[in-house]
Design an enzyme around this catalytic site. Sequence first.
Site, PDB file in Angstrom:
ATOM      1  CG  PHE A 193      10.595  36.523 -24.094  1.00  0.00           C
ATOM      2  CD1 PHE A 193      11.508  36.357 -23.070  1.00  0.00           C
ATOM      3  CD2 PHE A 193      10.547  37.740 -24.756  1.00  0.00           C
ATOM      4  CE1 PHE A 193      12.355  37.394 -22.696  1.00  0.00           C
ATOM      5  CE2 PHE A 193      11.383  38.794 -24.391  1.00  0.00           C
ATOM      6  CZ  PHE A 193      12.293  38.615 -23.355  1.00  0.00           C
ATOM      7  N   GLY A 235      14.025  20.026 -19.631  1.00  0.00           N
ATOM      8  CA  GLY A 235      14.969  19.644 -20.680  1.00  0.00           C
ATOM      9  C   GLY A 235      14.748  20.562 -21.857  1.00  0.00           C
ATOM     10  CE  LYS A 245      20.371  27.318 -26.299  1.00  0.00           C
ATOM     11  NZ  LYS A 245      20.411  28.719 -26.595  1.00  0.00           N
ATOM     12  CE  LYS A 275      15.178  33.377 -24.213  1.00  0.00           C
ATOM     13  NZ  LYS A 275      14.406  32.909 -25.303  1.00  0.00           N
ATOM     14  CB  CYS A 318      15.409  26.987 -24.373  1.00  0.00           C
ATOM     15  SG  CYS A 318      14.929  27.058 -26.105  1.00  0.00           S
ATOM     16  CE  LYS A 329       7.333  22.991 -24.838  1.00  0.00           C
ATOM     17  NZ  LYS A 329       7.160  24.380 -24.463  1.00  0.00           N
ATOM     18  NE  ARG A 365      16.576  21.316 -29.774  1.00  0.00           N
ATOM     19  CZ  ARG A 365      16.412  22.632 -29.976  1.00  0.00           C
ATOM     20  NH1 ARG A 365      17.464  23.396 -30.162  1.00  0.00           N
ATOM     21  NH2 ARG A 365      15.212  23.162 -29.990  1.00  0.00           N
TER      22      ARG A 365
HETATM   23  C1  UGA Z   1      11.506  27.998 -22.783  1.00  0.00           C
HETATM   24  C2  UGA Z   1      10.824  29.243 -22.165  1.00  0.00           C
HETATM   25  O1  UGA Z   1       9.644  28.826 -21.472  1.00  0.00           O
HETATM   26  C3  UGA Z   1      10.449  30.256 -23.252  1.00  0.00           C
HETATM   27  O2  UGA Z   1       9.887  31.397 -22.661  1.00  0.00           O
HETATM   28  C4  UGA Z   1      11.722  30.629 -24.016  1.00  0.00           C
HETATM   29  O3  UGA Z   1      11.454  31.551 -25.058  1.00  0.00           O
HETATM   30  C5  UGA Z   1      12.314  29.376 -24.614  1.00  0.00           C
HETATM   31  O4  UGA Z   1      12.631  28.438 -23.562  1.00  0.00           O
HETATM   32  C6  UGA Z   1      13.560  29.755 -25.366  1.00  0.00           C
HETATM   33  O5  UGA Z   1      14.518  30.202 -24.728  1.00  0.00           O
HETATM   34  O6  UGA Z   1      13.577  29.710 -26.595  1.00  0.00           O
HETATM   35  P1  UGA Z   1      10.601  25.804 -24.036  1.00  0.00           P
HETATM   36  O7  UGA Z   1      12.026  25.337 -24.063  1.00  0.00           O
HETATM   37  O8  UGA Z   1       9.764  25.690 -25.258  1.00  0.00           O
HETATM   38  O9  UGA Z   1      10.543  27.370 -23.625  1.00  0.00           O
HETATM   39  O10 UGA Z   1       9.900  24.959 -22.905  1.00  0.00           O
HETATM   40  P2  UGA Z   1       9.140  25.235 -21.529  1.00  0.00           P
HETATM   41  O11 UGA Z   1       7.691  25.255 -21.748  1.00  0.00           O
HETATM   42  O12 UGA Z   1       9.774  26.366 -20.813  1.00  0.00           O
HETATM   43  O13 UGA Z   1       9.505  23.884 -20.747  1.00  0.00           O
HETATM   44  C7  UGA Z   1      10.866  23.566 -20.473  1.00  0.00           C
HETATM   45  C8  UGA Z   1      10.966  22.292 -19.674  1.00  0.00           C
HETATM   46  O14 UGA Z   1      10.521  22.510 -18.342  1.00  0.00           O
HETATM   47  C9  UGA Z   1      10.160  21.110 -20.193  1.00  0.00           C
HETATM   48  O15 UGA Z   1      10.991  19.951 -20.174  1.00  0.00           O
HETATM   49  C10 UGA Z   1       9.006  20.984 -19.224  1.00  0.00           C
HETATM   50  O16 UGA Z   1       8.557  19.664 -19.094  1.00  0.00           O
HETATM   51  C11 UGA Z   1       9.670  21.453 -17.931  1.00  0.00           C
HETATM   52  N1  UGA Z   1       8.713  21.988 -16.929  1.00  0.00           N
HETATM   53  C12 UGA Z   1       7.950  23.076 -17.198  1.00  0.00           C
HETATM   54  C13 UGA Z   1       8.620  21.362 -15.693  1.00  0.00           C
HETATM   55  O17 UGA Z   1       9.316  20.368 -15.409  1.00  0.00           O
HETATM   56  N2  UGA Z   1       7.744  21.876 -14.767  1.00  0.00           N
HETATM   57  C14 UGA Z   1       6.979  22.956 -14.997  1.00  0.00           C
HETATM   58  O18 UGA Z   1       6.210  23.374 -14.109  1.00  0.00           O
HETATM   59  C15 UGA Z   1       7.077  23.573 -16.261  1.00  0.00           C
END
Ligand code: UGA
Length: 433
Positions: free
Chosen positions: A152, A261, A267, A208, A264, A327, A334
Amino acid sequence: MRMVVLGLGYLGATHAACMAELGHEVLGIEVVAAKRAQLAAGDVPFYEPGLPELLKRNIDSGKLTISGSYGDAADFADVFFIAVGTPQKKGEYSADLQYVDAAVEELVPLLTRDALVLGKSTVPVGTAQRLADRADELAKDINVEIAWNPEFLREGFAIDDTLHPDRLVLGAFGGGAAEVLCREIYAPIIDAGTPFIVTDPATAELVKTSANAFLATKISFINAIAEVCDAAGADVKAIADAIGYDDRIGRRFLNAGLGFGGGCLPKDIRAFMARAGELGAAEALAFLREVDNVNMRRRTRMVEKAREMCNGSLVGKRICILGAAFKPESDDVRDSPALNVAGQIQLQGASVTVYDPKATANSKRLFPTLDYAESVVEACSKADAVLVLTEWREFVEIDPIELKKHVRHANVLDGRMCLDSGFWIASGWNYAA
Ligand code: UGA
C-alpha cells in the site's frame, strides 16, 4: 531470513531495501541490465526521498545483493516476493499481467526445494488462484505455495509506508506456511502493533484494489463538488475542511484540484472495472467510470480556465506550467495531469514552458516538444499566465511580488489550490483556482 525480491522497480527496490533494513538477507532480481548496474552502485533510477541512502547502506553491509539471474534466485532462498509491474494494457482497461506470469514461469521450474511465493504487485482478483494452479503444473516434485501480500506504499513516502504501514494483509490458501513465514518476516512491524490481517487470496487481492478505488472515488467526489462550487460561487476548500471534521468522512484525500494521476490509481480503477465485468459484476462498479470521467474532466476544465484567463484564446500566448510530476516528492510523470494539461494547451496554439524540480528528464522523454526551464523565474519569463499544477513546496513558497516582475500578465491559475490566494491577490495577481 533469506528472501528474494523479483523486480526492482519502484515497489521492488523499496521492498528489497526495507526488508534488508529489517535485518533479512535479500537478493534482488532485476532483468534489465542497465537498471541492475545502477542499483548495484547504490544509485536509484527514480526519485524517492531516502531510498538511495537506504539502498546503499544495505548493499554496503552485504544484507542486499542484486542479480539478473533467476538461477541465482532459486538457489538463494525459499521465500520469493513478486514485485514486478502490472501496467494497463494498451488500448484496453485491463491489467497487463505478462511480467507477473513470466516471474512464475521462469522461477518455478528452477526450484529444487519447497518454496513460498508472495505476490506484492497489484493484480486482478483471481490471479493468485491462476498462478497457484500454474505453479502446481510447473513444480518438480516440490510444493510451491502462492499467497498474496499486497503493498500500500505511496510514492514519496515509500520507505515509511513499508516500514510503518497502516496494516499488513496476507491472502493465503489454507494449509501452507505463508502466515507463519510472514509473521517472521514482518516481526518488527507486527510487534510495533501494526494490524496483520489474514484472508483468502481473492480477498487480499480485492483489499488492494478496493483501497485504491476508494481513494480515487474520494478525490473525484470532492472534484465533483468543486464543479458545483464553480457554478454556485461556493468555496470547495471550506467544504472539504468542514465535512472533513466528521471522523466518518475524514479530511485526507479531499483536496480538490486537477485530480489524480500516476502509475496506480488511474490504471487500477480501470483494471478493477474490467475484472468486475469479466466476473459478471460490472454494474457493481459502474460508478468507477464516473470517477474516471470526473477526474479526466478536471484536465479539460483547467485548459478552459487557462483560456478564459487569456481573454478567450491561447493562440500565441506564453504559458508557464509549474509542475510536471503527478504529485510532489516524485519524478513520476506516468499519466501526469500536469503534463496532460501542458500538452493540451500547446495544441491550442500557446507556447508552453514547463518547470519541475525533479521530473524534467522524465517529462522530456514523454513530451519532447514542450519547452523546459531550469527555474521558476526562467519558466515564468514574459508569461501571459502561470499555472501551478503540482503542489511542490518550492511553488507554495513563491514570493508573488517578486515573480510579478518577470511575467507579462500577472495571471495565476492554482490547479492544486495550494497557494495563499489572499496574498497573491494582494500582490496584484489575477488569481483563479
Ligand atoms: C497510491 C495509493 O495512495 C497507495 O496507497 C497505493 O499503494 C499506490 O497508489 C499503489 O497502488 O501502488 P500513489 O500513486 O503514490 O499511491 O499516489 P497518491 O498519493 O495516492 O496520489 C495519487 C494522485 O491523487 C496524485 O496525482 C495526487 O495529486 C492526487 N490527489 C491526492 C488529489 O488530487 N487529491 C488528494 O486529496 C489526494
